[in-house]
Design an enzyme around this catalytic site. Structure first.
Site, short mmCIF file in Angstrom:
data_model
loop_
_atom_site.label_atom_id
_atom_site.label_comp_id
_atom_site.label_asym_id
_atom_site.label_seq_id
_atom_site.Cartn_x
_atom_site.Cartn_y
_atom_site.Cartn_z
N THR A 406 37.95 29.02 17.30
CA THR A 406 37.22 29.72 16.04
C THR A 406 37.60 29.06 15.08
O THR A 406 38.79 28.62 14.80
CB THR A 406 37.63 31.09 16.37
OG1 THR A 406 37.37 31.59 17.51
CG2 THR A 406 36.98 31.89 15.15
N ASP A 518 31.60 12.85 20.98
CA ASP A 518 30.87 14.11 20.89
C ASP A 518 30.00 14.13 19.52
O ASP A 518 29.93 15.01 18.90
CB ASP A 518 31.81 15.40 20.93
CG ASP A 518 30.80 16.50 21.44
OD1 ASP A 518 29.74 16.45 22.01
OD2 ASP A 518 31.18 17.94 21.18
#
Length: 719
Positions: A406, A518
């Site tokens: 988060t 990524d």
């Protein structure tokens, strides 16, 4: 009060001196200098090799020297300092040999509290440097009346402070004015400023050595109150304290005195034996680490004082007893509350130390200490700093959730706005690789790469602190275009060029090649000026080393992953190229990497794009704004480049460096100077000098695909 304090200090000093200072069977002094443990003379008498002292009997009285550096010891304090005779560095002085550089061995460094770097002489610019970087320095000048000058304030003598943890002196002595004679006699030295201020500064020039103070610490596990095989080194009744360099020192607890590094070295102080050490009005009872006060019959004990009870007034007794009892209960409650708070605080401290060790803090400490002075590459934040920055992780501060944790928006005490990622649980077997990646990526400094500022390892899961990028992701602007900020064709080209430059830097120009693994539009952020910032290197996940290349071991995202990777399980720089090719197609088409279900069509955007190129119907899949604003040659050139990036054979794909050149040619078809400057900024001028003069800047051909023969076919659908 002053005589009492002086007498108390003398008594305590005498008591400490009388207690053992060295290991049993070891020499306690050399000449007039006491050698306390962890220092020692002889075999098995010191903590380790860095604390070995030799006693030279050829002097009268004998003189001790630190063996590793051959520096004469003047005084040793168990509180972490040692005063040594430090050589005076000279240049061009008659009868004096030019001084050599001095490098301190572990565990020593020059004390920034007690020392000052001092220079003497006329027209003298004295500097301490590290790899062409000036660490500190000062200038001294002379005038006609300079011989009458007293003190060290820049006339014939100058002084300056030094940074903490300085471990060397390589004084460079030169003239302030380079046009003047460089052969004047000049002096420089590190000196204990308390000793120097009481001396004749001109007499100091004739000395070969002056006193300087070194700080010392012990490199070991900091565990309070133990001295066992676990690696701790503090004795019983002692506590351990870590400094900013994560090295440690021991101190006797309150009520004890002695050498905290020796087993049973901290002995109880008998406060009752000396009235000046206790505050009891009547009777004193010594206890380990303290003392208790008591009163005779007919008196009521109240703190340190004794209150006399009335003989015949029982009511007064009841009042006094009731009042004192009430105060006692109140003090007991307050004491219990304080004790509970203290227990909780210690539990919290031990838990933070546990998390710090489990999350690789000791390994990160070792990495930073061995990083050749680059100690500020990654800051270690405390958990309290990040709690304050995020308002105790307020849900209103959440910027987003990802596969790795988060992200919160926070503000540091210096006013900087940052993004703080609370990572998922880390595999303890990969902690060494995780720390290695933090150290390396914190040193990545590129304008189009999100900067890693530091981390916090005191929490259950690692916390990472990045610079804050305010304008969201490229994915958002591709999918949800608005009139307030339209994603124009020129802006798409600029973003593609900036991302390519960042990846080229990571692959080719970083200290150790880094593969992102990524690359996708959601990992490309836009700052306040809508410049691209490559983010999310998967640092919260484990990493692995593939020969000399550092690769970030993340699973990636379906739709962006290199098909060749599934077959070989080997992730290369060309795998990042494939993912970048998908981003280029997103910019061209405005589509998601995974298309919605359609009859007889591919689910993968990359496959759909390649098929459209083969069938000469590129125009059908282009974004409406791209068709409207982009030139046919430019669009075709970008499409051909994307097609090359998506080649199923990784060896046939261009490198990121070639992609940077191609995109800049598309953006600046007639401006080779701009392209050269970009290459100098991103890759270094030497690597691109030469080919530009021999290479055409025309947009007619890119990687073997002719625009003139293909553009009509690919765009003929529109007509």
């Amino acid at each position: 009060m002053v005589p009492i304090i002086l007498w108390l200090w003398l008594t305590t000093t005498a008591s400490v001196a009388a207690s053992p200072q060295s290991r049993p069977g070891c020499q306690e002094s050399c000449g007039n200098v006491v050698i306390p443990y962890p220092f020692g003379i002889g075999a098995n008498c010191s903590f380790d090799e860095g604390f070995v002292v030799t006693c030279n009997d050829t002097f009268n009285p004998p003189k001790p020297f630190i063996k590793s550096m051959n520096l004469e010891v003047l005084q040793i304090s168990i509180n972490g300092t040692v005063q040594v005779n430090n050589p005076v560095i000279t240049s061009n002085c008659p009868g004096r040999t030019n001084g050599l550089d001095l490098f301190l061995e572990f565990p020593f460094s020059f004390s920034d509290t007690y020392n000052r770097f001092t220079a003497m002489g006329c027209n003298n610019l004295a500097l301490i440097t590290r790899q062409d970087t000036i660490i500190t320095g000062c200038m001294s000048i002379c005038n006609v009346s300079s011989t009458l000058q007293t003190g060290c304030f820049g006339i014939s003598c100058c002084q300056t402070t030094i940074p903490p943890f300085l471990k060397f002196i390589n004084a460079s002595l030169r003239s302030i004015d380079p046009n003047k004679d460089q052969n004047d006699c000049k002096y420089a030295f590190m000196v204990d400023y308390q000793w120097f201020r009481d001396k004749d500064i001109y007499a100091t020039r004739d000395m070969e050595y002056v006193p300087a103070v070194l700080d010392w610490t012990i490199n070991g596990t900091c565990i309070n109150g133990t001295n066992s095989s676990t690696g701790s080194f503090c004795s019983a009744n002692a506590y351990c304290s870590r400094n900013q360099m994560w090295s440690s020192r021991c101190y006797c607890e309150s009520g004890y005195e002695g050498n905290p590094y020796l087993p049973s070295g901290c002995q109880d102080i008998d406060e009752c034996a000396e009235p000046s050490l206790n505050r009891c009005e009547r009777f004193c009872l010594n206890t380990p680490g303290g003392y208790n006060c008591s009163c005779p019959g007919g008196y009521l004990s109240f703190g340190y004082s004794c209150l006399k009870l009335p003989n015949n007034n029982s009511r007064t007794k009841v009042i006094v007893l009731g009042t004192c009892s009430g105060l006692g209960v109140l003090l007991l409650l307050l004491g219990g509350w304080w004790l509970r708070q203290e227990v909780n605080r210690r539990k919290e401290t031990k838990l933070k130390e546990k998390f710090f060790k489990r999350n690789g803090g000791l390994l990160l400490q070792q990495q930073l200490l061995s990083d050749k002075g680059n100690l500020e590459t990654a800051k270690l934040f405390t958990s309290k700093e990040l709690e304050k920055a995020t308002d105790n992780y307020n849900c209103n501060r959440i910027l987003g959730h990802g596969g790795q944790g988060t992200v919160y928006k926070g503000m540091l005490t210096d006013g900087r706005i940052v993004a703080i990622k609370k990572s998922k649980i880390l595999d303890e077997g990969k902690l060494g690789q995780f720390i290695n990646e933090v150290v390396i990526l914190s040193q990545v400094n590129h304008r189009n790469v999100v900067k890693l500022i530091g981390c916090c390892l005191e929490t259950e899961v690692p916390m990472l602190v990045y610079e804050f990028i305010p304008n969201g992701t490229l994915f958002h602007y591709i999918r949800e275009q608005s009139e307030e900020f339209p994603l124009s064709w020129d802006l798409r080209l600029r973003i593609a060029s900036e991302v390519a430059g960042a990846l080229s830097y990571l692959h080719s120009a970083a200290a150790i090649p880094i593969y992102h693994r990524d690359i996708k539009s959601t990992n490309i952020l836009l700052d306040e000026k809508y410049r691209a910032k490559v983010s999310d290197f998967g640092i919260s996940r484990s990493i692995s080393e593939d020969q000399t290349h550092l690769t970030t071991k993340v699973q990636g995202t379906f739709g962006y992953l290199d098909p060749e990777y599934f077959q070989s399980s080997q992730f290369t720089d060309k795998s990042d190229v494939y993912s970048f090719g998908v981003v280029l197609v997103e910019l061209l088409t405005g589509e998601k990497p995974i298309l919605p279900p359609r009859l007889e069509e591919c689910r993968s955007l990359a496959s759909h794009f390649i098929l459209s190129m083969e069938e000469n119907r590129l125009i059908d899949i282009l974004d409406s704004r791209v068709r409207k604003e982009g030139g046919k040659e430019e669009i075709l050139a970008v499409a051909n480049l994307a097609n090359r990036c998506l080649d199923l054979n990784g060896k046939k794909r261009p490198t990121m460096r070639e992609i940077v050149i191609a995109l800049d040619r598309i953006r600046f078809p007639n401006d080779t100077s701009t392209i050269k400057q970009r290459c100098k900024e991103d890759e270094g001028a030497d690597e691109f000098a030469g080919p530009w003069e021999a290479t055409s800047t025309s947009t007619d051909s890119f990687f073997g695909v002719s625009v003139s023969t293909t553009s009509t076919l690919l765009f003929e659908k529109s007509s």
